[in-house]
Design an enzyme around this catalytic site. Sequence first.
Site, PDB file in Angstrom:
ATOM      1  N   SER A 197       0.478  -1.101  -0.234  1.00 43.23           N
ATOM      2  CA  SER A 197      -0.217  -0.314  -0.166  1.00 43.23           C
ATOM      3  C   SER A 197       0.835   1.165  -0.030  1.00 43.23           C
ATOM      4  O   SER A 197       1.411   1.663  -0.533  1.00 43.23           O
ATOM      5  CB  SER A 197      -1.351   0.223   1.101  1.00 43.23           C
ATOM      6  OG  SER A 197      -1.812   0.930   1.199  1.00 43.23           O
ATOM      7  N   HIS A 236      -2.855  -0.616  -4.791  1.00 43.42           N
ATOM      8  CA  HIS A 236      -4.197  -1.030  -4.755  1.00 43.42           C
ATOM      9  C   HIS A 236      -4.698   0.580  -4.563  1.00 43.42           C
ATOM     10  O   HIS A 236      -3.774   1.048  -4.466  1.00 43.42           O
ATOM     11  CB  HIS A 236      -5.219  -2.156  -3.915  1.00 43.42           C
ATOM     12  CG  HIS A 236      -4.689  -2.111  -2.434  1.00 43.42           C
ATOM     13  ND1 HIS A 236      -4.763   0.048  -1.716  1.00 43.42           N
ATOM     14  CD2 HIS A 236      -4.235  -2.138  -0.900  1.00 43.42           C
ATOM     15  CE1 HIS A 236      -4.616  -0.236  -0.695  1.00 43.42           C
ATOM     16  NE2 HIS A 236      -4.217  -1.445   0.250  1.00 43.42           N
TER      17      HIS A 236
END
Length: 243
Positions: A121, A144
């Site tokens: 992330s 993501h």
Amino acid sequence: MTETTKPTQPEEEKSSDAKETVQGILDFGSALTRTPSGTVYCLTIIGQIEGHMTASNNTKTTKYEHVLPLLAKLEESEEVDGVLFLLNTVGGDVEAGLAIAELIAGMTKPTVSIVLGGSHSIGVPLAVAARRSFAVPSAAMTIHPVRMSGTVIAAPQTYSYFQRLQDRIVAFVAGHSNISGEKFQALMLEKDDMAADVGSVIYGEEAVRLGLIDQVGGLSDGLSCLYRQIRERRAEKSAGAGD
């Protein structure tokens, strides 16, 4: 009568260095190492990047209010020649992570990052922020779209904010690695790689092939690169002083 002698200065310095190293590990997960090749500060970025909200007591965290002033101190310190970042993070607060990454990227001193277990992330910008990035073959990086917890107001401004925040992340990663913004965005929105989610999980060698990470390697590779940067910086300073 046996005559006692005071410890020599080198022994006192060694004792002080040992205490400093132990305290640094306890306080910040960090250590200062002095070698003939240069003095290296090793800083770990682990667990969850903690932002404005305090994480639960049973969560390992990297606190941005600790890391930001520490990085500023390392940049200004005449004692430290280079900084080694060891990453094993699940991600966390986006703005706090970006703040740390921007500060790392703005350092003039030699810097190297090594992705170990994972840099997921917001850990991705942290991994690419150093002058040279490494990843071990087993390292994982989850890419993501931006997520947000808590109350979300379903208004056009909210979606615009999400998109602008995501654009900042994409621009930073593309600007500090060899992957294009379009390719990184595509990895963010991949539909076939994660169960019940959108995004991609890539590993060490794949991250290098995509241009996200500079090189596959571990601790010895990272240190060799850091010492090489230190030698080059010293040579530049010497050349500048001679002009």
